[in-house]
Structure formats: C-alpha cells, structure tokens
Design a protein around this motif. Structure first.
Motif, PDB file in Angstrom:
ATOM      1  N   LEU A 172       0.834  -1.196   0.000  1.00  0.00           N
ATOM      2  CA  LEU A 172       0.000   0.000   0.000  1.00  0.00           C
ATOM      3  C   LEU A 172       0.871   1.250   0.000  1.00  0.00           C
ATOM      4  O   LEU A 172       2.016   1.222   0.448  1.00  0.00           O
ATOM      5  CB  LEU A 172      -0.903   0.003   1.239  1.00  0.00           C
ATOM      6  CG  LEU A 172      -1.892  -1.154   1.340  1.00  0.00           C
ATOM      7  CD1 LEU A 172      -2.636  -1.100   2.660  1.00  0.00           C
ATOM      8  CD2 LEU A 172      -2.877  -1.116   0.185  1.00  0.00           C
ATOM      9  N   ASN A 173       0.295   2.335  -0.481  1.00  0.00           N
ATOM     10  CA  ASN A 173       0.984   3.621  -0.517  1.00  0.00           C
ATOM     11  C   ASN A 173       0.088   4.688   0.088  1.00  0.00           C
ATOM     12  O   ASN A 173      -1.145   4.550   0.070  1.00  0.00           O
ATOM     13  CB  ASN A 173       1.322   4.003  -1.965  1.00  0.00           C
ATOM     14  CG  ASN A 173       2.349   3.075  -2.558  1.00  0.00           C
ATOM     15  OD1 ASN A 173       3.477   3.018  -2.088  1.00  0.00           O
ATOM     16  ND2 ASN A 173       1.950   2.324  -3.581  1.00  0.00           N
ATOM     17  N   PRO A 174       0.694   5.774   0.595  1.00  0.00           N
ATOM     18  CA  PRO A 174      -0.129   6.866   1.128  1.00  0.00           C
ATOM     19  C   PRO A 174      -1.152   7.325   0.096  1.00  0.00           C
ATOM     20  O   PRO A 174      -0.849   7.427  -1.093  1.00  0.00           O
ATOM     21  CB  PRO A 174       0.900   7.951   1.430  1.00  0.00           C
ATOM     22  CG  PRO A 174       2.153   7.190   1.732  1.00  0.00           C
ATOM     23  CD  PRO A 174       2.120   6.021   0.770  1.00  0.00           C
ATOM     24  N   GLY A 175      -2.384   7.524   0.570  1.00  0.00           N
ATOM     25  CA  GLY A 175      -3.467   7.943  -0.307  1.00  0.00           C
ATOM     26  C   GLY A 175      -4.350   6.791  -0.757  1.00  0.00           C
ATOM     27  O   GLY A 175      -5.497   7.001  -1.157  1.00  0.00           O
ATOM     28  N   ASP A 176      -3.820   5.559  -0.710  1.00  0.00           N
ATOM     29  CA  ASP A 176      -4.646   4.390  -1.046  1.00  0.00           C
ATOM     30  C   ASP A 176      -5.764   4.251  -0.019  1.00  0.00           C
ATOM     31  O   ASP A 176      -5.618   4.663   1.128  1.00  0.00           O
ATOM     32  CB  ASP A 176      -3.822   3.091  -1.001  1.00  0.00           C
ATOM     33  CG  ASP A 176      -2.808   2.977  -2.136  1.00  0.00           C
ATOM     34  OD1 ASP A 176      -2.848   3.794  -3.070  1.00  0.00           O
ATOM     35  OD2 ASP A 176      -1.955   2.066  -2.058  1.00  0.00           O
ATOM     36  N   THR A 177      -6.863   3.646  -0.441  1.00  0.00           N
ATOM     37  CA  THR A 177      -7.917   3.310   0.519  1.00  0.00           C
ATOM     38  C   THR A 177      -7.482   2.061   1.260  1.00  0.00           C
ATOM     39  O   THR A 177      -7.114   1.063   0.628  1.00  0.00           O
ATOM     40  CB  THR A 177      -9.250   3.060  -0.208  1.00  0.00           C
ATOM     41  OG1 THR A 177      -9.624   4.269  -0.879  1.00  0.00           O
ATOM     42  CG2 THR A 177     -10.347   2.663   0.765  1.00  0.00           C
ATOM     43  N   ALA A 178      -7.517   2.109   2.578  1.00  0.00           N
ATOM     44  CA  ALA A 178      -7.139   0.941   3.369  1.00  0.00           C
ATOM     45  C   ALA A 178      -8.169  -0.161   3.143  1.00  0.00           C
ATOM     46  O   ALA A 178      -9.368   0.098   3.210  1.00  0.00           O
ATOM     47  CB  ALA A 178      -7.066   1.308   4.847  1.00  0.00           C
ATOM     48  N   PRO A 179      -7.715  -1.382   2.857  1.00  0.00           N
ATOM     49  CA  PRO A 179      -8.673  -2.469   2.649  1.00  0.00           C
ATOM     50  C   PRO A 179      -9.534  -2.699   3.897  1.00  0.00           C
ATOM     51  O   PRO A 179      -9.019  -2.746   5.017  1.00  0.00           O
ATOM     52  CB  PRO A 179      -7.782  -3.685   2.377  1.00  0.00           C
ATOM     53  CG  PRO A 179      -6.487  -3.108   1.865  1.00  0.00           C
ATOM     54  CD  PRO A 179      -6.329  -1.816   2.610  1.00  0.00           C
ATOM     55  N   ALA A 180     -10.835  -2.801   3.667  1.00  0.00           N
ATOM     56  CA  ALA A 180     -11.762  -3.052   4.776  1.00  0.00           C
ATOM     57  C   ALA A 180     -11.530  -4.467   5.299  1.00  0.00           C
ATOM     58  O   ALA A 180     -11.130  -5.357   4.549  1.00  0.00           O
ATOM     59  CB  ALA A 180     -13.194  -2.902   4.288  1.00  0.00           C
ATOM     60  N   PHE A 181     -11.757  -4.660   6.588  1.00  0.00           N
ATOM     61  CA  PHE A 181     -11.663  -6.005   7.139  1.00  0.00           C
ATOM     62  C   PHE A 181     -12.545  -6.145   8.375  1.00  0.00           C
ATOM     63  O   PHE A 181     -12.858  -5.173   9.048  1.00  0.00           O
ATOM     64  CB  PHE A 181     -10.218  -6.393   7.477  1.00  0.00           C
ATOM     65  CG  PHE A 181      -9.568  -5.570   8.566  1.00  0.00           C
ATOM     66  CD1 PHE A 181      -9.802  -5.848   9.917  1.00  0.00           C
ATOM     67  CD2 PHE A 181      -8.714  -4.540   8.240  1.00  0.00           C
ATOM     68  CE1 PHE A 181      -9.188  -5.097  10.919  1.00  0.00           C
ATOM     69  CE2 PHE A 181      -8.099  -3.780   9.234  1.00  0.00           C
ATOM     70  CZ  PHE A 181      -8.339  -4.068  10.580  1.00  0.00           C
TER      71      PHE A 181
END
Length: 155
Positions: free
Chosen positions: A5-14
C-alpha cells in the motif's frame, strides 16, 4: 507477492475475530486514526516486544486519536493466551487465512536468516480518520519501531 500500500490508497476493509472471538472491523474505527500492525506470531520474542511496546504507549497513542490493532495469522485462542500472559492492552485480531495480511501487502517473500521464505512481513499501516492510508511501513524491526512511529507522527 501481494501489492504494498501507498499513502493515499484506501485501506482495505476487514472484519476479523479478536482474542475473544468477537468481530473487529476497520469500519468500527471510522473517525479515528488507526495503527494497524502486522506481526508473524504471538508468543515469540520479537512479536512480544513489539506488542508490549504498543501496550506501554497505548495511552499516548489513544490520547492523540490513534487506535491500535495487531494482526497475525494466529487463531483467537492463541491471541487470548498471548494477551493474558503478557498483559497486553492492544486489540489483537486473527487472520489465519491471511486474506487481510495479503490485502495490506504484509504477506509474501522475505529474507529470514539469509533464506528466502514466504511469510508475514512485519509491517505497520497508519490509516486516517476517513479510511485512507496515511503511511505504510514494511520490513520494520520489532524493537524500537513503536518509538519511531511516535516520533514520526510528532507525538
């Protein structure tokens, strides 16, 4: 190998079970920042040091608006033993099928004692109040990592 992941990406929901088997979702923390850290195994020296460091600094982190969630491939019963034995206060969740570890880029090839193996890549992802990745740190060291995060976050 999973994508990092990179800054600005949406964090994957879990949604994963905690040490008591209760579901914990990233969405439960919407409106607060979340430090999601990924570690290889409960009850091992490095992972114990890291979890204890997060526990020791939890009041500072939560006071500054950060929740902390530790993710490993261990099952909830092992996490409960880890929590109780080490008196941990951080939320620990189980990801035995490694789907969340993979979604966060925290599972794949790594060097271990000079050999290439597939496993958990010790990583920390800071998610902002809106669910976006603020920072993503991979191949972090267990010792001193929490102090570095606190310094980097300006706390």
């Amino acid at each position: 190998m999973s994508e990092r992941l990179n800054p600005g990406d949406t964090a994957p929901a879990f949604t994963l079970p905690d040490a008591d088997g209760k579901p914990v979702s990233l969405a439960d923390h919407h409106g607060r920042k979340v430090i999601v850290y990924f570690y290889p195994a409960a009850l091992t020296p490095g992972c114990t040091k890291q979890a204890c460091d997060f526990t020791d600094n939890l009041a500072l982190l939560t006071g500054a608006g950060y929740d902390v969630i530790g993710v490993s491939p261990d099952k909830p019963d092992k996490l409960a033993k880890f929590r109780d034995q080490e008196n941990l206060k951080v939320t620990l969740v189980a990801d035995p099928d490694k789907k969340v570890l993979e979604a966060y880029g925290a599972y794949g090839e790594k060097k271990l004692y000079g050999k290439t193996v597939t496993g958990v890549i010790r990583s920390t992802v800071v998610v902002d109040e809106n669910g976006a990745v603020e920072r993503a740190l991979y191949n972090v060291k267990a010792t001193g990592h929490v102090a570095k995060i606190i310094k980097d976050l300006g706390l």
